[in-house]
Scaffold this motif. Structure first.
Motif, mmCIF file in Angstrom:
data_model
loop_
_atom_site.group_PDB
_atom_site.id
_atom_site.type_symbol
_atom_site.label_atom_id
_atom_site.label_comp_id
_atom_site.label_asym_id
_atom_site.label_seq_id
_atom_site.Cartn_x
_atom_site.Cartn_y
_atom_site.Cartn_z
ATOM 1 N N MET A 1 31.182 39.513 53.151
ATOM 2 C CA MET A 1 31.098 40.789 52.441
ATOM 3 C C MET A 1 32.476 41.393 52.168
ATOM 4 N N PHE A 2 33.408 41.197 53.174
ATOM 5 C CA PHE A 2 34.766 41.712 52.966
ATOM 6 C C PHE A 2 35.398 41.024 51.762
ATOM 7 N N ARG A 3 35.075 39.710 51.655
ATOM 8 C CA ARG A 3 35.636 38.945 50.548
ATOM 9 C C ARG A 3 35.155 39.532 49.212
ATOM 10 N N LEU A 4 33.858 39.880 49.190
ATOM 11 C CA LEU A 4 33.294 40.426 47.962
ATOM 12 C C LEU A 4 33.921 41.775 47.615
ATOM 13 N N ARG A 5 34.198 42.563 48.671
ATOM 14 C CA ARG A 5 34.825 43.871 48.416
ATOM 15 C C ARG A 5 36.218 43.690 47.831
ATOM 16 N N ARG A 6 36.949 42.727 48.429
ATOM 17 C CA ARG A 6 38.316 42.467 47.936
ATOM 18 C C ARG A 6 38.264 42.012 46.481
ATOM 19 N N THR A 7 37.277 41.149 46.203
ATOM 20 C CA THR A 7 37.115 40.631 44.844
ATOM 21 C C THR A 7 36.874 41.778 43.880
ATOM 22 N N ARG A 8 35.971 42.666 44.284
ATOM 23 C CA ARG A 8 35.601 43.774 43.409
ATOM 24 C C ARG A 8 36.829 44.627 43.061
ATOM 25 N N LYS A 9 37.695 44.835 44.059
ATOM 26 C CA LYS A 9 38.888 45.652 43.837
ATOM 27 C C LYS A 9 39.804 44.992 42.787
ATOM 28 N N LYS A 10 40.003 43.678 42.966
ATOM 29 C CA LYS A 10 40.880 42.954 42.028
ATOM 30 C C LYS A 10 40.291 42.980 40.621
ATOM 31 N N VAL A 11 38.975 42.795 40.551
ATOM 32 C CA VAL A 11 38.301 42.764 39.254
ATOM 33 C C VAL A 11 38.454 44.106 38.546
ATOM 34 N N ARG A 12 38.254 45.169 39.306
ATOM 35 C CA ARG A 12 38.376 46.505 38.706
ATOM 36 C C ARG A 12 39.767 46.706 38.136
ATOM 37 N N SER A 13 40.776 46.276 38.903
ATOM 38 C CA SER A 13 42.135 46.510 38.414
ATOM 39 C C SER A 13 42.407 45.678 37.155
ATOM 40 N N ALA A 14 41.861 44.456 37.089
ATOM 41 C CA ALA A 14 42.043 43.639 35.874
ATOM 42 C C ALA A 14 41.346 44.284 34.683
ATOM 43 N N LEU A 15 40.160 44.832 34.925
ATOM 44 C CA LEU A 15 39.406 45.442 33.828
ATOM 45 C C LEU A 15 40.090 46.698 33.294
ATOM 46 N N GLN A 16 40.859 47.339 34.184
ATOM 47 C CA GLN A 16 41.536 48.569 33.748
ATOM 48 C C GLN A 16 42.919 48.296 33.157
ATOM 49 N N ASN A 17 43.347 47.033 33.216
ATOM 50 C CA ASN A 17 44.667 46.672 32.691
ATOM 51 C C ASN A 17 44.567 46.449 31.166
ATOM 52 N N ILE A 18 44.988 47.457 30.421
ATOM 53 C CA ILE A 18 44.800 47.429 28.959
ATOM 54 C C ILE A 18 45.556 46.261 28.318
ATOM 55 N N ASP A 19 46.790 46.001 28.815
ATOM 56 C CA ASP A 19 47.580 44.897 28.237
ATOM 57 C C ASP A 19 46.876 43.562 28.444
ATOM 58 N N LEU A 20 46.360 43.381 29.654
ATOM 59 C CA LEU A 20 45.657 42.124 29.957
ATOM 60 C C LEU A 20 44.436 41.978 29.054
ATOM 61 N N GLN A 21 43.679 43.068 28.920
ATOM 62 C CA GLN A 21 42.475 43.023 28.090
ATOM 63 C C GLN A 21 42.817 42.659 26.646
ATOM 64 N N GLN A 22 43.922 43.238 26.164
ATOM 65 C CA GLN A 22 44.337 42.973 24.788
ATOM 66 C C GLN A 22 44.758 41.502 24.628
ATOM 67 N N ALA A 23 45.526 41.011 25.602
ATOM 68 C CA ALA A 23 46.005 39.622 25.537
ATOM 69 C C ALA A 23 44.829 38.648 25.562
ATOM 70 N N LEU A 24 43.861 38.907 26.437
ATOM 71 C CA LEU A 24 42.711 38.003 26.556
ATOM 72 C C LEU A 24 41.883 38.004 25.274
ATOM 73 N N GLU A 25 41.707 39.191 24.729
ATOM 74 C CA GLU A 25 40.894 39.305 23.522
ATOM 75 C C GLU A 25 41.564 38.584 22.343
ATOM 76 N N ARG A 26 42.880 38.797 22.205
ATOM 77 C CA ARG A 26 43.598 38.147 21.093
ATOM 78 C C ARG A 26 43.512 36.627 21.222
ATOM 79 N N ALA A 27 43.744 36.119 22.437
ATOM 80 C CA ALA A 27 43.782 34.662 22.626
ATOM 81 C C ALA A 27 42.422 34.032 22.357
ATOM 82 N N SER A 28 41.356 34.626 22.910
ATOM 83 C CA SER A 28 40.058 33.970 22.705
ATOM 84 C C SER A 28 39.614 34.084 21.253
ATOM 85 N N THR A 29 39.987 35.181 20.577
ATOM 86 C CA THR A 29 39.628 35.317 19.158
ATOM 87 C C THR A 29 40.339 34.241 18.326
ATOM 88 N N HIS A 30 41.646 34.046 18.588
ATOM 89 C CA HIS A 30 42.397 33.042 17.821
ATOM 90 C C HIS A 30 41.839 31.647 18.055
#
Ligand code: SF4
Length: 451
Positions: A1-30
């Motif tokens: 369960m601790f592992r899942l909590r840690r995962t959730r924290k990392k995931v949230r921070s990635a989802l809130q990273n606007i630059d990362l979101q933009q980079a991922l979207e551009r790459a998969s679209t291309h």
């Protein structure tokens, strides 16, 4: 369960990273655009089947292929080494570097060198190593690690790259791809001729001729393997094929799956050191290219994986990275969170299980939504989702994880939930389902429409 909590924290921070979101979207679209544009020009289903057949057939006779390759490669003047582990491979490379009194190594892109964590090892020993693939160079400058198998800097936008270069070189670089490429070209170029050693991986190793096949677009692999006087190639044991014809079929499939293109700018075949027969037809080793070619064949858990029915199919993976770009989890959080410590994504987790330990692969198994998009795409027919579930079931789990695992294994709900998720973006964006650990990445992601 601790592992899942840690995962959730990392995931949230990635989802809130606007630059990362933009980079991922551009790459998969291309990638998708390129893939769709060229698909009618290539007999993709036919090519995939041919490639799968070749790969599976060759996996069954690896010992013979390796033996034949070694004897042909030696005949052409190459030196062959066998490394059971990552540490053995690093030691062999270090020894060659010391024998040659080399101070500078230039490296063409090689995920296997990442697997053995070569850069940090050599740097600790005072040996300078420069990445020459543009994406790898950027990642090296950032002190980061690749987030995608074939596009290492996929997590960075062009704006972030320009900012990084400005900070490193104290020079204003426009955030235009052409300007970034030109700057990299000017910076890396000299290193090719100054380096005493060029290091590369290989996409395939051809048994009948003892040749290495290297695919690249930038031209850096050619320079790194032909300008320095010594070439070290690092490859793993699943890369062997019987014939040049088979290698070319796999090359076409790999190129299309990874980039949506029909061919790359360069496909190099290297068969031993450079040589000439221009003086009285005598063979003299060492002309314009390297005088020495050292080939290291790395096992690192692959022989054991060959004995395991579930893991064996993962060794047919030729690391095109296409599955990552169709994976909704990868598109949401990127390869630094989803995958193993070296290889990203679902297939990265499977490779982690083979080359490191199943425990280290668990994070990806937690995040996998079992939507099967990677399996539908994979040109090699690797059932990544299935393998991840199997790996997870093999590991001892807490009672809570056991319940969750059974739920996701035997219920069709996860897949339906993903589909529902795509159709109910507004609800998901309000975090209503974010408590479900494997679906947490859906909570804040702007989701693409279902195909
Ligand atoms: S699993 Fe398939 S799609 Fe993914 S990298 Fe390997 S070959 Fe490519």
């Amino acid at each position: 369960m601790f592992r899942l909590r840690r995962t959730r924290k990392k995931v949230r921070s990635a989802l809130q990273n606007i630059d990362l979101q933009q980079a991922l979207e551009r790459a998969s679209t291309h990638h998708l655009r390129q893939f769709k544009a060229n698909e009618p020009r290539i007999k993709w289903s036919e090519l995939k089947l041919k490639a799968q057949e070749i790969r599976q057939k060759n996996l069954e006779k690896l010992p013979q292929l390796i033996e034949q390759f070694c004897s042909e490669a030696r005949r052409s003047g190459a030196q062959i080494y066998w490394a059971e582990t990552a540490s053995e491979a690093r030691n062999i490379i270090e020894k060659i570097i010391h024998q040659k009194k080399a101070k500078l190594v230039v490296k063409a892109k090689s995920m296997v060198s990442e697997e053995i964590e070569l850069n940090s090892y050599l740097q600790q020993k005072g040996i300078k190593i420069i990445e020459t693939d543009l994406g790898e160079w950027i990642v090296q400058l950032a002190g980061d690690r690749p987030s995608h198998i074939t596009a290492p800097a996929l997590h960075l936008t062009k704006e972030k790259m320009a900012e990084l270069l400005k900070n490193k070189f104290h020079q204003d670089i426009p955030s235009q791809p052409e300007a970034i490429v030109e700057f990299a070209r000017q910076n890396i170029r000299q290193a090719f001729s100054q380096a005493e050693i060029g290091l590369s991986g290989a996409n395939f190793a051809v048994a009948e001729t003892g040749s290495l096949l290297i695919i690249s677009n930038e031209g850096n692999a050619r320079l790194a393997t032909s300008l320095p006087p010594v070439h070290i190639a690092l490859l793993t044991l699943e890369k062997f094929v019987q014939t040049l014809e088979e290698a070319m079929t796999l090359t076409k499939a790999l190129i299309f799956a990874s980039s949506g293109n029909r061919m790359t700018a360069y496909v190099s075949l290297i068969t031993g050191p450079s040589r000439t027969t221009d003086i009285e037809k005598q063979t003299i080793i060492g002309a314009h290219g390297p005088r020495e070619v050292h080939i290291i064949i790395l096992d690192n858990g692959r022989s054991s994986a060959l004995q395991d029915k579930t893991l064996k199919q993962a060794l047919t993976c030729f690391k095109c990275g296409g599955c990552l770009l169709v994976c909704p989890v990868f598109q949401a959080v990127g390869g630094h969170i989803y995958g193993g410590p070296i290889y990203p994504g679902g297939i990265g987790a499977v490779l982690t299980s083979i080359t490191r330990s199943p425990q280290e692969a668990l994070l990806a198994a937690d995040l996998c939504a079992d939507c099967k998009k990677c399996e539908d795409f994979c040109p090699m027919g690797v059932l990544t989702g299935e393998i991840l579930l199997e790996l997870k079931n093999r590991l001892p789990t807490t009672p809570e994880e056991k319940i969750l695992s059974k739920f996701f294994r035997y219920s069709s709900l996860p897949k339906s939930a993903v589909k529902l998720g795509f159709q109910a973006q507004r609800l998901l964006k309000k975090n209503i389902l974010s408590w479900l650990p494997p679906l947490v990445w859906l909570a804040e992601k702007k989701l693409p429409p279902l195909p």
